[in-house]
Design a protein around this motif. Structure first.
Motif, PDB file in Angstrom:
ATOM      1  N   ASN A   1      46.117  36.552   2.768  1.00  0.00           N
ATOM      2  CA  ASN A   1      45.671  37.026   4.071  1.00  0.00           C
ATOM      3  C   ASN A   1      44.153  37.117   4.064  1.00  0.00           C
ATOM      4  O   ASN A   1      43.583  38.113   3.640  1.00  0.00           O
ATOM      5  N   THR A   2      43.486  36.068   4.531  1.00  0.00           N
ATOM      6  CA  THR A   2      42.024  36.042   4.559  1.00  0.00           C
ATOM      7  C   THR A   2      41.465  36.435   5.918  1.00  0.00           C
ATOM      8  O   THR A   2      40.299  36.782   6.033  1.00  0.00           O
ATOM      9  N   GLY A   3      42.310  36.346   6.938  1.00  0.00           N
ATOM     10  CA  GLY A   3      41.841  36.581   8.301  1.00  0.00           C
ATOM     11  C   GLY A   3      41.534  35.299   9.051  1.00  0.00           C
ATOM     12  O   GLY A   3      41.288  35.333  10.256  1.00  0.00           O
ATOM     13  N   VAL A   4      41.535  34.143   8.342  1.00  0.00           N
ATOM     14  CA  VAL A   4      41.299  32.853   9.002  1.00  0.00           C
ATOM     15  C   VAL A   4      42.622  32.363   9.580  1.00  0.00           C
ATOM     16  O   VAL A   4      43.548  32.028   8.854  1.00  0.00           O
ATOM     17  N   LYS A   5      42.696  32.322  10.907  1.00  0.00           N
ATOM     18  CA  LYS A   5      43.947  31.965  11.570  1.00  0.00           C
ATOM     19  C   LYS A   5      44.056  30.461  11.803  1.00  0.00           C
ATOM     20  O   LYS A   5      45.069  29.838  11.506  1.00  0.00           O
ATOM     21  N   ARG A   6      43.018  29.847  12.358  1.00  0.00           N
ATOM     22  CA  ARG A   6      43.038  28.422  12.681  1.00  0.00           C
ATOM     23  C   ARG A   6      41.649  27.833  12.473  1.00  0.00           C
ATOM     24  O   ARG A   6      40.641  28.537  12.548  1.00  0.00           O
ATOM     25  N   VAL A   7      41.622  26.525  12.252  1.00  0.00           N
ATOM     26  CA  VAL A   7      40.369  25.781  12.163  1.00  0.00           C
ATOM     27  C   VAL A   7      40.478  24.580  13.105  1.00  0.00           C
ATOM     28  O   VAL A   7      41.435  23.805  13.034  1.00  0.00           O
ATOM     29  N   TYR A   8      39.505  24.452  13.994  1.00  0.00           N
ATOM     30  CA  TYR A   8      39.471  23.341  14.948  1.00  0.00           C
ATOM     31  C   TYR A   8      38.321  22.408  14.578  1.00  0.00           C
ATOM     32  O   TYR A   8      37.197  22.861  14.316  1.00  0.00           O
ATOM     33  N   LEU A   9      38.580  21.115  14.582  1.00  0.00           N
ATOM     34  CA  LEU A   9      37.542  20.130  14.317  1.00  0.00           C
ATOM     35  C   LEU A   9      36.996  19.608  15.639  1.00  0.00           C
ATOM     36  O   LEU A   9      37.758  19.221  16.526  1.00  0.00           O
ATOM     37  N   LEU A  10      35.680  19.592  15.761  1.00  0.00           N
ATOM     38  CA  LEU A  10      35.005  19.238  17.008  1.00  0.00           C
ATOM     39  C   LEU A  10      34.372  17.859  16.899  1.00  0.00           C
ATOM     40  O   LEU A  10      33.797  17.497  15.868  1.00  0.00           O
ATOM     41  N   ASP A  11      34.450  17.109  17.978  1.00  0.00           N
ATOM     42  CA  ASP A  11      33.975  15.729  18.032  1.00  0.00           C
ATOM     43  C   ASP A  11      32.656  15.666  18.787  1.00  0.00           C
ATOM     44  O   ASP A  11      32.608  15.848  20.001  1.00  0.00           O
ATOM     45  N   TYR A  12      31.563  15.388  18.048  1.00  0.00           N
ATOM     46  CA  TYR A  12      30.235  15.326  18.646  1.00  0.00           C
ATOM     47  C   TYR A  12      29.739  13.896  18.835  1.00  0.00           C
ATOM     48  O   TYR A  12      28.539  13.672  18.973  1.00  0.00           O
ATOM     49  N   GLY A  13      30.626  12.914  18.818  1.00  0.00           N
ATOM     50  CA  GLY A  13      30.216  11.541  19.082  1.00  0.00           C
ATOM     51  C   GLY A  13      30.153  10.681  17.832  1.00  0.00           C
ATOM     52  O   GLY A  13      30.750  10.993  16.802  1.00  0.00           O
ATOM     53  N   VAL A  14      29.410   9.589  17.929  1.00  0.00           N
ATOM     54  CA  VAL A  14      29.311   8.604  16.843  1.00  0.00           C
ATOM     55  C   VAL A  14      27.850   8.242  16.624  1.00  0.00           C
ATOM     56  O   VAL A  14      27.107   7.961  17.573  1.00  0.00           O
ATOM     57  N   LEU A  15      27.448   8.263  15.362  1.00  0.00           N
ATOM     58  CA  LEU A  15      26.117   7.868  14.939  1.00  0.00           C
ATOM     59  C   LEU A  15      26.248   6.599  14.089  1.00  0.00           C
ATOM     60  O   LEU A  15      27.255   6.421  13.400  1.00  0.00           O
ATOM     61  N   SER A  16      25.239   5.746  14.120  1.00  0.00           N
ATOM     62  CA  SER A  16      25.281   4.518  13.332  1.00  0.00           C
ATOM     63  C   SER A  16      24.077   4.437  12.418  1.00  0.00           C
ATOM     64  O   SER A  16      23.006   4.984  12.718  1.00  0.00           O
ATOM     65  N   GLY A  17      24.258   3.759  11.288  1.00  0.00           N
ATOM     66  CA  GLY A  17      23.151   3.603  10.353  1.00  0.00           C
ATOM     67  C   GLY A  17      23.431   2.501   9.353  1.00  0.00           C
ATOM     68  O   GLY A  17      24.581   2.094   9.153  1.00  0.00           O
ATOM     69  N   GLU A  18      22.384   2.033   8.730  1.00  0.00           N
ATOM     70  CA  GLU A  18      22.547   1.018   7.697  1.00  0.00           C
ATOM     71  C   GLU A  18      23.259   1.627   6.496  1.00  0.00           C
ATOM     72  O   GLU A  18      22.957   2.756   6.073  1.00  0.00           O
TER      73      GLU A  18
END
Length: 271
Positions: free
Chosen positions: A2-19
């Protein structure tokens, strides 16, 4: 557990490109001397996370500025362009997917202060949200700005932290809340941190920030041009590999091109 962490949501901030060379080294060999080697580019997701804890809401990284092409130095945009960013990727709309708004967030933890991790922090500044980063990272970002060698630190983003509720961490380890642990690893930048989140369900998710950009870096124990300190990098790699021997420990590599095939996006959640 019991840590108190109920859920984790992953957020989508778009796409970056690089060599690819920024992430995975691919030097020419003697047999290629005198020939032109084509550059290989890769598209990588830019992501964050929302940790729902019984004692508060913790946001890990805020993504890029919505007007990145305008506010980033041209030298930064030309090397790391945001090749996908729509209204859907704005922080307020990612939070809206899970019924939240920026003012609801209690803590923002920055894995580090580069342009794709701090750009939307200004949305939370006036709400009094506690901004947490490592002291080494804040000092280094300011130092590089004063030297005029900003690189991946964008002056607009760093300046937007001025007057915010800043709470720099100065130790190698800090428990923000039960089940939410911060580890200084460096390697990429002097103040890069790993965020280790252990849920009530007994699962542990390690958010690597840019200590690892791609899973291949862990496999070959090497990093491309974005390597800052080789000794710190190897030390952190060995620590991650030891952690991964434990049951129910998973890495969330924020720029993994296959991330969305491995984990669901918000509004779905991890337990």
């Amino acid at each position: 557990m019991n840590t108190g962490v109920k859920r984790v949501y992953l957020l989508d901030y778009g796409v970056l490109s690089g060599e690819m060379g920024w992430f995975i080294p691919d030097p020419s060999v003697i047999s290629e001397r005198g020939t032109s080697k084509p550059a290989t580019w890769v598209d990588i997701p830019v992501t964050g996370a929302l940790v729902e804890h019984k004692d508060g809401l913790v946001l890990i990284d805020t993504g890029p500025h919505p007007e990145a092409q305008k506010v980033w130095p041209k030298s930064s945009w030309d090397v790391f362009p945001m090749t996908k960013f729509t209204d859907e990727n704005r922080l307020e709309n990612q939070l809206k997917l899970i019924g939240l708004k920026p003012g609801d967030i209690h803590f923002v933890v920055f894995t580090h202060l580069h342009l794709d991790h701090t750009g939307q922090a200004y949305l939370l500044k006036d709400a009094g949200t506690m901004f947490v980063m490592h002291e080494k990272e804040l000092k280094h970002a300011l130092y590089m700005m004063w030297l005029g060698k900003t690189g991946a630190y964008v002056p607009v983003d760093i300046d937007n932290l001025r007057g915010a509720n800043l709470n720099p961490v100065s130790t190698d380890y800090f428990e923000l809340l039960p089940g939410v642990e911060l580890y200084l690893v460096g390697g990429h930048t002097p103040g890069s941190m790993l965020i280790k989140v252990t849920t009530d369900a007994g699962n542990t998710y390690v958010f690597t920030g840019d200590f690892l950009h791609l899973p291949r870096e862990l496999e070959i124990e090497s990093k491309g041009w974005l390597l800052g300190n080789a000794e710190e990098f190897l030390k952190g790699i060995k620590m991650l590999k030891l952690w991964l021997r434990r049951p129910n420990v998973k890495l969330v590599i924020s720029h993994d091109p296959e991330l969305w095939n491995k984990y669901p996006k918000a509004p779905k959640h991890l337990e």
